[in-house]
Design an enzyme around this catalytic site. Structure first.
Site, mmCIF file in Angstrom:
data_model
loop_
_atom_site.group_PDB
_atom_site.id
_atom_site.type_symbol
_atom_site.label_atom_id
_atom_site.label_comp_id
_atom_site.label_asym_id
_atom_site.label_seq_id
_atom_site.Cartn_x
_atom_site.Cartn_y
_atom_site.Cartn_z
ATOM 1 N N ASP A 86 -104.147 -45.579 80.428
ATOM 2 C CA ASP A 86 -105.034 -44.612 80.541
ATOM 3 C C ASP A 86 -104.527 -43.638 81.676
ATOM 4 O OD1 ASP A 86 -106.860 -42.646 79.986
ATOM 5 O OD2 ASP A 86 -108.763 -43.647 80.749
ATOM 6 N N HIS A 130 -107.225 -40.078 78.617
ATOM 7 C CA HIS A 130 -108.588 -39.777 77.762
ATOM 8 C C HIS A 130 -109.303 -38.281 78.010
ATOM 9 C CE1 HIS A 130 -110.854 -41.570 80.892
ATOM 10 N NE2 HIS A 130 -112.025 -40.782 80.443
ATOM 11 N N SER A 137 -113.837 -39.356 85.879
ATOM 12 C CA SER A 137 -112.547 -39.918 85.034
ATOM 13 C C SER A 137 -111.559 -38.699 85.299
ATOM 14 C CB SER A 137 -112.829 -39.556 83.477
ATOM 15 O OG SER A 137 -113.130 -40.926 82.879
#
Length: 302
Positions: free
Chosen positions: A156, A97, A250
């Site tokens: 992910d 992402h 992230s």
């Protein structure tokens, strides 16, 4: 319902937590050095791990595999967003992402984003260690995992292939990929940004680190079942009294050390909207388990 956030706008909480339960994950075995030697580069080594400053390990050359990802926002400004990890010679491991069209450059060798030259003074006034200037890479190819499903938060994981090979120095150095199995109790995260899970403006310009407790997947699933998210090829960690990944982490690494070598075992994926709540328990952060994607990573990395 548990509110979720993709951890992609700032970074980390500097707290430490002792653990009481151990879990087995694919990681580094007692044959860690043999495993690491099979890497294309010598990996997982830090230069000055014996330096001590104020009771804490110095961070000027800690985690030299850490990468910062910069994006162009709607106002045309470059802003830091996700993190990443240098593996191999020209590959950055990150979250799928984080691979957005607005990604403009990848930075390696950074310590403090607000200073042009990063230096650390030790016990003696004459004992100063200065890092090389960080390097920015603007030419790259982004590769999402083919089974990435954003709505289910599965697979992910992604790669950034740099067109130019960075030098291997004390400040830019790849981490090792996991191999074998090891009982893991705690793991380490590192990054830049949010130091308060409630106030996203509470950030730091300097790379920070935290040690997190690994959470059993069944217990982790209880936090996310109301959001219809299945915890599968993932690792859960943190979530108790100020210990968690936060916005901006992230894509960054969840790491362990074995026989003085560092291995990346997870990639920061998602977590609760209010991360690392200081006054109680919040949901753990969720990390994509790197060992489950070893074949895909090795077949796509450069």
């Amino acid at each position: 319902m548990c509110n979720l956030v993709l951890l992609s706008a700032s970074v980390i909480i500097l707290f430490f937590l002792s653990a009481s339960t151990a879990f087995t994950f694919p990681g580094a075995t007692n044959d860690a050095r043999e495993c690491a030697s099979s890497s294309k580069n010598r990996c997982g080594v830090q230069a000055l791990t014996d330096r001590i400053v104020g009771g804490n390990l110095t961070s000027i050359d800690e985690f030299p595999w850490m990468a910062l990802l910069s994006y162009r926002n709607e106002d045309g400004e470059d802003v830091w967003g996700c993190g990443g990890t240098l593996i191999g010679t020209r590959t950055i491991l990150t979250a799928a992402h984080c691979l957005l069209p607005s990604l403009k450059f990848v930075r390696l060798g950074e310590h403090n984003v607000s200073s042009a030259l990063d230096c650390q003074q030790f016990a003696s006034p004459d004992d100063i260690d200065c890092a090389d200037p960080p390097m920015d890479f603007t030419d790259f190819i982004m590769v999402h995992h083919p089974k990435w499903t954003p709505e289910k938060k599965q697979n992910d994981i992604g790669l950034i292939k740099l067109m130019k090979e960075p030098p291997v120095t004390d400040f830019i150095h790849p981490i090792c990929l996991p191999c074998g199995e090891q009982v893991i109790v705690n793991a380490t995260i590192a990054g830049w940004g949010a130091t308060d899970g409630v106030d996203p403006r509470a950030s730091t310009d300097t790379k920070m680190k935290a040690v997190l407790k690994i959470i059993e997947l069944g217990k982790c699933q209880l936090f996310y079942r109301q959001s219809n998210i299945k915890i599968d090829n993932q690792i859960c960690a943190g979530g108790v009294k100020g210990v968690n990944a936060c916005r901006g982490d992230s894509g960054g690494p969840l790491m362990i050390s074995s026989m003085n070598l560092w291995f990346v075992i997870g990639v920061v994926s998602f977590g609760p909207q209010i991360c690392a709540y200081d006054h109680g328990v919040t949901a753990p952060s969720v990390y994509t388990r790197v060992a489950d994607y070893g074949d895909w990573i090795r077949s796509n990395m450069v």
